[in-house]
Scaffold this motif. Structure first.
Motif, short mmCIF file in Angstrom:
data_model
loop_
_atom_site.label_atom_id
_atom_site.label_comp_id
_atom_site.label_asym_id
_atom_site.label_seq_id
_atom_site.Cartn_x
_atom_site.Cartn_y
_atom_site.Cartn_z
N GLU A 1 23.11 2.36 -2.70
CA GLU A 1 23.32 3.76 -2.10
C GLU A 1 21.88 4.61 -1.85
OE1 GLU A 1 27.86 4.79 -3.28
OE2 GLU A 1 26.44 5.35 -4.57
N ALA A 2 21.20 4.42 -2.84
CA ALA A 2 19.97 4.93 -2.89
C ALA A 2 18.94 4.66 -1.64
CB ALA A 2 18.91 5.02 -4.02
N LEU A 3 18.93 3.34 -1.59
CA LEU A 3 18.24 2.62 -0.49
C LEU A 3 19.04 3.07 1.05
CD1 LEU A 3 17.96 -1.15 -1.36
CD2 LEU A 3 16.27 0.50 -0.95
N ILE A 4 20.29 3.03 0.99
CA ILE A 4 21.03 3.60 2.37
C ILE A 4 20.67 4.88 2.63
CG2 ILE A 4 23.00 4.22 3.09
CD1 ILE A 4 24.54 1.54 2.13
N ALA A 5 20.52 5.84 1.73
CA ALA A 5 19.88 7.26 1.90
C ALA A 5 18.59 7.38 2.30
CB ALA A 5 20.33 7.80 0.55
N LEU A 6 17.83 6.31 2.14
CA LEU A 6 16.35 6.59 2.44
C LEU A 6 16.26 6.45 3.88
CD1 LEU A 6 13.97 6.57 0.67
CD2 LEU A 6 13.64 4.13 0.86
N ASN A 7 17.03 5.59 4.63
CA ASN A 7 16.75 5.75 6.16
C ASN A 7 17.92 4.73 6.86
OD1 ASN A 7 16.20 2.91 6.45
ND2 ASN A 7 14.14 3.40 5.94
N ASP A 8 18.08 4.96 8.10
CA ASP A 8 19.17 4.49 8.84
C ASP A 8 19.13 2.97 8.93
OD1 ASP A 8 20.33 6.70 9.23
OD2 ASP A 8 19.48 7.07 11.17
N PHE B 1 7.61 7.55 -1.45
CA PHE B 1 6.39 7.34 -2.31
C PHE B 1 5.23 7.41 -1.47
CE2 PHE B 1 9.82 5.26 -4.69
CZ PHE B 1 9.62 5.47 -6.10
N ASP B 2 3.99 7.88 -2.34
CA ASP B 2 2.71 7.67 -1.86
C ASP B 2 2.45 6.39 -2.41
OD1 ASP B 2 2.53 10.10 -0.65
OD2 ASP B 2 1.92 11.32 -2.56
N ILE B 3 2.35 5.19 -1.41
CA ILE B 3 1.93 4.04 -1.79
C ILE B 3 0.30 3.51 -1.66
CG2 ILE B 3 2.31 1.45 -1.43
CD1 ILE B 3 5.14 1.92 -0.25
N VAL B 4 0.01 3.18 -2.75
CA VAL B 4 -1.52 2.88 -2.87
C VAL B 4 -1.61 1.43 -3.29
CG1 VAL B 4 -3.79 3.26 -4.20
CG2 VAL B 4 -1.96 5.16 -3.99
N GLN B 5 -2.49 0.95 -2.07
CA GLN B 5 -2.82 -0.76 -2.31
C GLN B 5 -3.83 -0.94 -3.03
OE1 GLN B 5 -1.30 -2.82 1.25
NE2 GLN B 5 -0.46 -1.03 1.89
N GLN B 6 -4.07 -0.46 -4.08
CA GLN B 6 -5.32 -0.86 -5.07
C GLN B 6 -4.78 -1.05 -6.36
OE1 GLN B 6 -7.80 2.36 -3.77
NE2 GLN B 6 -7.37 3.51 -5.40
N VAL C 1 5.10 -8.09 -2.12
CA VAL C 1 6.17 -6.98 -2.77
C VAL C 1 5.73 -5.81 -1.59
CG1 VAL C 1 6.00 -5.17 -4.65
CG2 VAL C 1 5.93 -7.71 -5.19
N ASN C 2 4.62 -5.53 -1.28
CA ASN C 2 4.21 -4.52 -0.38
C ASN C 2 4.99 -4.52 1.04
OD1 ASN C 2 2.34 -3.59 -1.99
ND2 ASN C 2 0.66 -3.99 -1.07
N GLU C 3 5.12 -5.99 1.71
CA GLU C 3 5.91 -6.08 2.73
C GLU C 3 7.29 -5.59 2.50
OE1 GLU C 3 7.11 -9.70 5.42
OE2 GLU C 3 5.12 -10.19 4.40
N LEU C 4 7.77 -6.06 1.45
CA LEU C 4 9.22 -5.52 1.23
C LEU C 4 9.46 -4.00 0.82
CD1 LEU C 4 12.02 -6.86 0.66
CD2 LEU C 4 11.38 -6.84 -1.78
N LEU C 5 8.50 -3.47 0.08
CA LEU C 5 8.37 -2.15 0.10
C LEU C 5 8.53 -1.28 1.48
CD1 LEU C 5 5.90 -1.59 -2.91
CD2 LEU C 5 8.54 -1.55 -2.77
N PHE C 6 7.49 -1.74 2.28
CA PHE C 6 7.35 -1.14 3.67
C PHE C 6 8.63 -1.57 4.56
CE2 PHE C 6 3.09 -0.77 2.29
CZ PHE C 6 2.70 0.56 2.49
N SER C 7 8.85 -2.65 4.43
CA SER C 7 10.30 -3.04 5.41
C SER C 7 11.28 -2.32 4.97
CB SER C 7 10.54 -4.63 5.22
OG SER C 7 11.05 -4.85 3.96
N LEU C 8 11.49 -1.89 3.73
CA LEU C 8 12.66 -1.01 3.25
C LEU C 8 12.12 0.37 3.28
CD1 LEU C 8 14.12 -3.17 0.44
CD2 LEU C 8 14.98 -2.99 3.02
N ARG C 9 11.03 0.77 3.89
CA ARG C 9 10.54 2.16 4.12
C ARG C 9 10.32 2.94 2.98
NH1 ARG C 9 9.59 0.35 8.67
NH2 ARG C 9 11.01 0.53 10.50
#
Length: 164
Positions: free
Chosen positions: A139-146, A104-109, A91-99
């Motif tokens: 559309e929200a994912l697209i707005a996040l980054n290029d 979010f402040d992502i806390v891996q604990q 899940v973390n890999e996916l979250l970071f790959s989609l920026r």
């Protein structure tokens, strides 16, 4: 685990706490979509948002888009960046790959929540409403980054064409 148990919610001391469990797909996203829409369309006492994904085993792009939309609501309401807890490496890999770390402040604990949470069930959406939810999420994912734009613009274009 039933669909009702996939989304748990509580508002404690002006903090809206979401706990998402299991395989999170567009087919079971209507409860989350409806909850977020209701929360932020009625100026609730939500001054901070925390999302716990520690028990999530999978997330599709629609669900990640719903999270991006949640972060956008926080930004529009001038709330602090939401905090997202996740210890699942996939899940973390996916979250970071989609920026999502940009929103979010992502806390891996793990989290150690000690309050009761209400189960949120899926909502009965028409095919049109479900399509609109999927479109908003992407559309929200697209707005996040290029980089997300190049990946998800074809999906958005197709959805817009189908929803006419």
């Amino acid at each position: 685990m039933t669909e009702q148990e996939q989304i748990l919610f509580a508002c404690v001391d002006n903090c809206c706490y979401f706990k998402l469990r299991g395989a999170l797909r567009y087919t079971n996203a209507t409860g989350m979509d409806d909850l977020v829409e209701r929360l932020f369309s009625h100026h609730t006492g939500c001054h901070r948002v925390v999302v716990d994904l520690n028990e999530a085993s999978f997330m599709d792009s629609t669900y990640i888009g719903l999270l991006a939309g949640l972060a956008r609501y926080c930004q529009l309401q001038q709330l602090p960046r939401p905090t997202l807890f996740s210890t699942n490496a996939e899940v973390n890999e996916l979250l970071f790959s989609l920026r999502l770390e940009q929103a979010f402040d992502i806390v891996q604990q793990p989290t150690h929540q000690v309050f009761a949470m209400a189960a949120i069930g899926t909502q009965q959406y028409t095919e049109q409403q479900q399509g609109e939810m999927i479109l908003r999420a992407h559309e929200a994912l697209i707005a996040l980054n290029d980089s997300n734009k190049s990946q998800f613009q074809p999906v958005v274009d197709l959805l817009k064409q189908q929803l006419k």
